[in-house]
Design a protein around this motif. Structure first.
Motif, PDB file in Angstrom:
ATOM      1  N   LEU A  61      -6.100  18.293  15.684  1.00 55.83           N
ATOM      2  CA  LEU A  61      -5.202  17.562  14.783  1.00 55.83           C
ATOM      3  C   LEU A  61      -4.750  16.249  15.398  1.00 55.83           C
ATOM      4  N   SER A  62      -4.571  16.245  16.724  1.00 62.57           N
ATOM      5  CA  SER A  62      -4.118  15.026  17.386  1.00 62.57           C
ATOM      6  C   SER A  62      -5.138  13.907  17.247  1.00 62.57           C
ATOM      7  N   ARG A  63      -6.406  14.250  17.031  1.00 65.60           N
ATOM      8  CA  ARG A  63      -7.441  13.226  16.857  1.00 65.60           C
ATOM      9  C   ARG A  63      -7.296  12.523  15.502  1.00 65.60           C
ATOM     10  N   ARG A  68     -11.968  20.003   7.288  1.00 68.10           N
ATOM     11  CA  ARG A  68     -13.109  19.160   6.923  1.00 68.10           C
ATOM     12  C   ARG A  68     -12.918  17.748   7.484  1.00 68.10           C
ATOM     13  N   ALA A  69     -11.666  17.275   7.513  1.00 65.60           N
ATOM     14  CA  ALA A  69     -11.382  15.960   8.108  1.00 65.60           C
ATOM     15  C   ALA A  69     -11.669  15.971   9.609  1.00 65.60           C
ATOM     16  N   VAL A  70     -11.345  17.077  10.284  1.00 64.61           N
ATOM     17  CA  VAL A  70     -11.661  17.197  11.714  1.00 64.61           C
ATOM     18  C   VAL A  70     -13.168  17.134  11.923  1.00 64.61           C
ATOM     19  N   TRP A 121      -0.832  26.506   9.265  1.00 62.67           N
ATOM     20  CA  TRP A 121      -1.776  27.496   8.756  1.00 62.67           C
ATOM     21  C   TRP A 121      -2.367  28.258   9.932  1.00 62.67           C
ATOM     22  N   GLY A 122      -2.824  29.467   9.657  1.00 63.37           N
ATOM     23  CA  GLY A 122      -3.542  30.216  10.666  1.00 63.37           C
ATOM     24  C   GLY A 122      -4.850  29.510  10.991  1.00 63.37           C
ATOM     25  N   GLY A 123      -5.123  29.329  12.267  1.00 67.03           N
ATOM     26  CA  GLY A 123      -6.321  28.612  12.668  1.00 67.03           C
ATOM     27  C   GLY A 123      -6.048  27.179  13.090  1.00 67.03           C
ATOM     28  N   LEU A 124      -4.792  26.793  13.105  1.00 72.48           N
ATOM     29  CA  LEU A 124      -4.426  25.424  13.473  1.00 72.48           C
ATOM     30  C   LEU A 124      -4.815  25.160  14.933  1.00 72.48           C
ATOM     31  N   MET A 125      -5.571  24.060  15.147  1.00 70.70           N
ATOM     32  CA  MET A 125      -6.027  23.680  16.486  1.00 70.70           C
ATOM     33  C   MET A 125      -5.365  22.346  16.854  1.00 70.70           C
ATOM     34  N   PRO A 126      -4.285  22.380  17.640  1.00 67.04           N
ATOM     35  CA  PRO A 126      -3.510  21.163  17.931  1.00 67.04           C
ATOM     36  C   PRO A 126      -4.332  20.022  18.518  1.00 67.04           C
TER      37      PRO A 126
END
Length: 233
Positions: free
Chosen positions: A229-231, A188-190, A221-226
């Motif tokens: 996350l870097s944003r 949700r933060a992304v 977690w499954g579904g982690l999009m690096p």
């Protein structure tokens, strides 16, 4: 055919009776390690399971281990190894139940997203979420909606992304799953970051996610999009 299936079931039960404690211990350790971000330890547990299965000649939990292995390799970014596990699972799909199909579609959608194939990923995740919702597989509904929300935001559909992300959090709360709550709040933060929402909203979401992560040691977690996350860094 039924007699053969019955015989295999009896053999599987015998295997679990004789070796179940060791097998289940390795299974639990795999999940604990990769969710905690310790993927090297998770790989060692997978190798121990494979050695035990080879030693005994019984493979009662192979498909569940294949699911866990796909998660581990996805978190590590080893997409070649992840593809091997997904092909193995795809071959078993006719014999698997609805919850396993929901999980497979989730993993295949995540894999497609990591390769940048967003339309394919969205289609797979929508199918996973629909299956999970209809059959009340709450965990896969939550993580599926969370990743779907992230991808919709990447495609510019922010209204639908916010709705899916909020539903992911709601289902995770009902389930009281730490993994689902960490993932859904980060996702949700992304969505908030990609949609240029206000900073206080993002701060609250990140505090919620990091609070759960610190208290319970859930850092992956499954579904982690690096790239997303870097944003948030």
């Amino acid at each position: 055919r039924n007699i053969a299936k019955f015989g295999l079931a009896i053999f599987a039960l015998f295997f679990l009776y004789r070796h179940g404690e060791s097998v289940l211990a390795q299974f639990r350790r795999v999940a604990t390690h990769w969710i905690g971000g310790q993927t090297e330890d998770a790989l060692r547990c997978l190798q121990r399971y494979e050695a035990l299965a080879h030693e005994t000649g019984a493979h009662a939990m192979d498909h569940q281990i294949a699911f866990q292995s796909a998660y581990v390799h996805g978190v590590r970014g080893d997409l070649v190894a992840m593809d091997l596990q997904l092909r193995s699972l795809e071959a078993r799909l006719p014999a698997l139940g609805r919850i396993d199909r929901a999980q497979y579609d989730f993993l295949a959608g995540w894999r497609a997203a990591l390769a940048g194939r967003l339309p394919e990923a969205v289609n797979l995740l929508e199918r996973s979420v629909d299956n999970a919702r209809r059959h009340r597989f709450a965990f896969f509904e939550s993580i599926g909606r969370g990743l779907l929300a992230e991808l919709l935001a990447m495609a510019g559909d922010f209204a639908e992304a916010r709705m899916q992300a909020n539903l992911a959090i709601e289902v995770g709360r009902r389930l009281n799953s730490v993994t689902a709550l960490v993932a859904s709040h980060m996702q949700r933060a992304v969505v908030a970051e990609l949609g240029a929402e206000d900073e206080p909203t993002m701060r609250v979401l990140l505090q919620e996610a990091m609070g759960h992560a610190r208290r319970h040691g859930h850092w992956a977690w499954g579904g982690l999009m690096p790239e997303n996350l870097s944003r948030l860094a």
